[in-house]
Each structure stands twice: as C-alpha cells, then as structure tokens.
Design a protein around this motif. Structure first.
Motif, short mmCIF file in Angstrom:
data_model
loop_
_atom_site.label_atom_id
_atom_site.label_comp_id
_atom_site.label_asym_id
_atom_site.label_seq_id
_atom_site.Cartn_x
_atom_site.Cartn_y
_atom_site.Cartn_z
N PHE A 150 -5.79 4.48 -16.28
CA PHE A 150 -5.52 5.86 -15.90
C PHE A 150 -5.81 6.79 -17.07
O PHE A 150 -5.40 6.53 -18.21
N VAL A 151 -6.52 7.89 -16.79
CA VAL A 151 -6.81 8.91 -17.79
C VAL A 151 -6.61 10.27 -17.14
O VAL A 151 -6.74 10.43 -15.93
N ARG A 152 -6.26 11.26 -17.95
CA ARG A 152 -6.20 12.63 -17.47
C ARG A 152 -7.63 13.16 -17.39
O ARG A 152 -8.37 13.11 -18.38
N SER A 153 -8.01 13.66 -16.25
CA SER A 153 -9.40 14.07 -16.03
C SER A 153 -9.85 15.13 -17.02
O SER A 153 -10.98 15.12 -17.51
N ASP A 154 -8.95 16.07 -17.35
CA ASP A 154 -9.32 17.15 -18.27
C ASP A 154 -9.63 16.60 -19.66
O ASP A 154 -10.44 17.18 -20.40
N VAL B 227 0.84 -1.19 0.00
CA VAL B 227 0.00 0.00 0.00
C VAL B 227 0.88 1.25 0.00
O VAL B 227 1.97 1.27 0.59
N ASP B 228 0.43 2.29 -0.68
CA ASP B 228 1.17 3.55 -0.76
C ASP B 228 0.36 4.66 -0.08
O ASP B 228 0.62 5.06 1.04
N ASN B 229 -0.65 5.18 -0.79
CA ASN B 229 -1.57 6.20 -0.27
C ASN B 229 -0.87 7.51 0.13
O ASN B 229 -1.34 8.25 1.00
N SER B 230 0.29 7.82 -0.51
CA SER B 230 0.98 9.09 -0.25
C SER B 230 0.10 10.25 -0.73
O SER B 230 -0.41 10.22 -1.86
N LYS B 231 -0.02 11.30 0.07
CA LYS B 231 -0.86 12.44 -0.29
C LYS B 231 -0.02 13.59 -0.83
O LYS B 231 1.17 13.72 -0.52
N LEU B 232 -0.64 14.41 -1.65
CA LEU B 232 0.07 15.51 -2.29
C LEU B 232 0.54 16.53 -1.27
O LEU B 232 1.68 17.01 -1.33
N GLY B 233 -0.33 16.91 -0.36
CA GLY B 233 0.03 17.91 0.63
C GLY B 233 0.09 19.31 0.03
O GLY B 233 -0.42 19.57 -1.07
N ALA B 234 0.74 20.23 0.74
CA ALA B 234 0.84 21.61 0.27
C ALA B 234 1.62 21.65 -1.04
O ALA B 234 2.62 20.95 -1.22
N HIS B 235 1.18 22.50 -1.97
CA HIS B 235 1.81 22.55 -3.29
C HIS B 235 1.61 23.92 -3.89
O HIS B 235 0.63 24.62 -3.60
N ALA B 236 2.56 24.30 -4.75
CA ALA B 236 2.48 25.61 -5.40
C ALA B 236 1.81 25.52 -6.76
O ALA B 236 1.00 26.37 -7.13
N ASP B 237 2.14 24.49 -7.53
CA ASP B 237 1.62 24.35 -8.89
C ASP B 237 0.51 23.30 -8.94
O ASP B 237 0.55 22.30 -8.22
N GLU B 238 -0.44 23.54 -9.82
CA GLU B 238 -1.54 22.59 -10.02
C GLU B 238 -0.99 21.32 -10.67
O GLU B 238 -0.42 21.36 -11.76
N PRO B 239 -1.15 20.17 -10.03
CA PRO B 239 -0.67 18.91 -10.63
C PRO B 239 -1.66 18.39 -11.67
O PRO B 239 -2.78 18.89 -11.78
N THR B 240 -1.24 17.41 -12.43
CA THR B 240 -2.14 16.73 -13.36
C THR B 240 -3.10 15.87 -12.56
O THR B 240 -2.69 14.99 -11.81
N VAL B 241 -4.40 16.15 -12.70
CA VAL B 241 -5.41 15.37 -11.99
C VAL B 241 -5.80 14.19 -12.88
O VAL B 241 -6.10 14.36 -14.06
N MET B 242 -5.78 13.02 -12.31
CA MET B 242 -6.08 11.80 -13.05
C MET B 242 -7.32 11.13 -12.48
O MET B 242 -7.74 11.41 -11.35
N SER B 243 -7.88 10.26 -13.28
CA SER B 243 -8.98 9.42 -12.83
C SER B 243 -8.70 8.00 -13.30
O SER B 243 -7.75 7.77 -14.06
N LEU B 244 -9.52 7.08 -12.86
CA LEU B 244 -9.29 5.68 -13.19
C LEU B 244 -10.55 5.11 -13.82
O LEU B 244 -11.58 5.00 -13.18
N SER B 245 -10.46 4.80 -15.11
CA SER B 245 -11.58 4.24 -15.85
C SER B 245 -11.51 2.73 -15.83
O SER B 245 -10.43 2.15 -15.99
N LYS B 246 -12.66 2.09 -15.67
CA LYS B 246 -12.66 0.63 -15.65
C LYS B 246 -12.37 0.04 -17.02
O LYS B 246 -12.06 -1.15 -17.13
N TYR B 247 -12.46 0.87 -18.06
CA TYR B 247 -12.17 0.39 -19.41
C TYR B 247 -10.81 0.87 -19.90
O TYR B 247 -10.08 0.13 -20.56
N ASN B 248 -10.43 2.11 -19.58
CA ASN B 248 -9.22 2.71 -20.14
C ASN B 248 -8.09 2.89 -19.15
O ASN B 248 -7.05 3.45 -19.50
#
Length: 394
Positions: free
Chosen positions: A38-42, A15-36
């Motif tokens: 990892f995908v970029r949410s945008d 298990v990992d579950n590391s959290k982003l925490g405080a950050h200056a720049d907007e990271p790439t937000v991802m989602s997880l599709s049951k068909y595809n």
C-alpha cells in the motif's frame, strides 16, 4: 512436518469490497504496488491518477487487505500498514482478515507474496488474455496453502524481518551516498574557475539515424541501441534489435567504448536526457538510432569519463530537460544540444575530477550490489522456510 496444517485462503480472508459512497471530505487515495504494498497515491505518482468522483472507490481500514484482481500474480496483494483509512480503485478486491488464532498477519504477508503463491494465482486466474486474466475472490478463496504453528510463524517473521532491516539500512546508505555523489558531481563539473565553451567545442555530438522499415533486412545487419536500452547511468542490453547499417553508416553511427548515449526525447519527462556510457559490452560493430544522441570525447580537449559525468549532471540537474522543446513529447534538438554551455577544465583536471567521481560511484554501486545480494538471499531463505526445506528452531 505433521504440525503444519493444510488450509485454503478463504479460512484467512473474507471478501469486503465496501465502497466509500457519498462523502464530504476528500479521503486519502491509496494504490497498491507489487513491490511496496500500500502506498499513498500522492506520494507515489507525479500526478493524480484517481477519478475526480471517488464514491465508487473501496475503503481500506488500517490492517485491511486488498489485491489487484488482474495483477495479483505479479505480487499486487498487501495489507494496509499506512496507519490510516484510505480508498482504493474499484479494480481491486478488498478483504477482511479472519485468520486470528490460525495465522499471524505478518506471516500471511510473507506467504501470500511468495513465488509459490504467485504461481497459484496465475494458475487459478480466469480469462484468455494473459495480462487481463482476473482472479475473483471465489477462486482466490479456494487456493490451498500450509500453515506452521504460530510459534514457528513468529520465528519466521523475525528472521525475515532481520534480513529486511539489513536491506533497508543498505538502501538508506545507498541513497545517502548517491546524494553525496550528485552534489559532488554538480560542484566538480561546474568548476567556476574553468572556462566556458559551447558543448560542440567540448564534445563531438552526433544525432542518431532514423531507420525505415526497408532497413529491416540487408547484407549489413548490425545491432543498434535505442532509447529503450538506455537507463539512468546503465544500459539494458536484454533486447537489442538489428537493422541494416552499411559500412559508411557504421563509421558515422558506430559506438566505441567511452561514448555516452543520451535519450533525445520522450513523453516521460524523467527520461529526457537520460545518459549511459557505452563500455563495449557487446562485440562491435554496434550502432545507435534517432532517439539517441552520442556524446564522444574530443582527443586533446576532453576525456570520456568527464563527458560521462557531465552528461549525468546535465540529466540530474534538469539541464537537458530545460533545453528540450515540445509540449507532450519533449525533444532535444541538435541545435540546442551543441549550444549548451560547458565549464571545461584542462584535460588533466578533467581526468582528476572523473577519477574522484568514479571512485565514489563505485562505492555507491558496491553498496547497492550488497543490498541486491541480500534480496536474493532473502528470497531463497523465505522460499525454504515456507516449503519446509529449511527448518528453524523455535
């Protein structure tokens, strides 16, 4: 086969579950599709679904893994193959790979999404509400599986990869052909040489009938279609309901082959004006209700196949959506529908145009069917390779 070894998933993942925490720049937000995977949410969603505050989101590096704690049994488990670090909702469990020397990550991607493993996830999930049952890592890590030697894993990955390449090529061909079809349809149904008439002069347009609960029983129970049954050029007839339509109502709201059903409204803009032709798939009588409009050819004025392609064009071009009113839920009113301008060629020209578009539509459908056939072949082949009912030379 004695060279296949029994393991548990905890030997491949921690298990990992590391959290982003405080950050200056907007990271790439991802989602997880049951068909595809990892995908970029945008890229995947029409609007932002992530929280404004991302500190609690979990980080996933390239090659990292994650699964949906409550939907893993539907296939929502994957490796990050996007080539960049991103963040994913806290609802996911993120994992580190620890299977080097025992398994190839590419093989593990096939194995963890196999039907047998999906059943294992469901059997080990905790909770009483089906779609809210969760699989914590402690339970995930104890699920057993078998691993072939690395050389066999590599061969399985290559065989399935070759099938995937064929499916990808067919999907790309289907998309290209569909693009050609849409462009040709837009050109042919809008022939500038054809006279312009109102829609109600070209087609018979009928709005569906609202059915109150009192019509749930009666002597004239009749199958009827609603917007949930209408897809993009296709009808889903797996869930057809019945209501009481008396003989007069059946005459007014009954369907005959060649009628085109159009969704008159939806909270989803992509569903507004979605059309599909009724081809007589079920025995008559069958009716339609308020959430649909019926477009029917007028004898001597229009032909059914042309009506179908005109409705498809009006949907694809956004013309139906443009005339829809409302803010959150869009609706096409009868007044706006009948006033739409239609380029209406002579009946003989309509038949020629429809024949040309039908022929190309059949090519698109045939190519898509071949891709779907290969998907079925792939599923059976992969299942056989993983349960050793199909052997493979190394």
């Amino acid at each position: 086969m004695s060279d296949w070894q029994q393991i548990v998933l905890g030997q491949l993942f921690s298990v990992d579950n590391s959290k982003l925490g405080a950050h200056a720049d907007e990271p790439t937000v991802m989602s997880l599709s049951k068909y595809n995977g990892f995908v970029r949410s945008d890229d995947y969603f029409d609007k932002r679904i992530a929280s404004e505050k991302l500190d609690g989101y979990k980080t996933v590096e390239p090659g990292g893994w994650a699964y949906s704690t409550i939907h893993i049994d539907e296939g929502s488990i994957a490796r990050n193959n996007l080539g960049e670090t991103g963040v994913i909702s806290p609802m996911y469990t993120t994992l580190r790979w620890r299977g080097d020397g025992a398994a190839l990550p590419e093989y593990a991607e096939l194995m963890v999404r196999s039907p047998r493993m999906l059943a294992e996830y469901a059997n080990n999930a905790q909770g009483s509400v089906n779609r809210r049952r969760s699989l914590p890592f402690k339970a995930f890590s104890t699920i057993p599986t078998t691993l072939p030697p690395l050389s066999t894993q590599e061969r399985i990955v290559k065989v399935i990869g070759a099938v995937d390449d064929q499916i990808t090529a067919l999907d790309a061909e289907t998309d290209a052909l569909h693009g050609v079809l849409r462009r040709l349809r837009a050109e042919l149904v809008n022939d500038q040489a054809a006279p312009t008439v109102r829609a109600d002069e070209a087609f018979e347009i009928t709005m569906g009938r609202q059915r109150a609960p009192k019509y749930a029983t009666g002597p004239y129970m009749t199958p009827y279609l609603r917007s949930a049954n209408v897809g993009y050029g296709t009808l889903n007839l797996a869930d057809v309901l019945e209501m009481n339509f008396d003989p007069i109502e059946r005459e007014v709201f009954g369907l005959v082959p060649g009628d085109v059903l159009v969704s008159e409204g939806s909270a989803s803009h992509s569903a507004v004006g979605m059309p599909a032709m009724w081809r007589g798939e079920l025995p008559e009588p069958i009716c339609f209700q308020k959430t649909l409009m019926r477009y029917r050819a007028i004898e001597g004025v229009s032909v059914p196949a042309f009506v179908n392609h005109w409705c498809l064009w009006a949907y694809e071009s956004g013309t139906f959506l443009d005339i829809a009113g409302g803010t959150n839920i869009k609706h096409i009113t009868a007044m706006r529908a009948v006033r739409m301008p239609v380029r209406l060629p002579a009946v003989a020209d309509q038949a020629r145009i429809a024949s040309e578009l039908d022929a190309l539509s059949e090519v698109v459908a045939s190519t898509q069917a071949e891709a779907n056939r290969l998907r079925s072949v792939r599923a059976g082949l992969l299942a056989g390779l993983l349960d050793q009912s199909i052997t493979i030379d190394v």
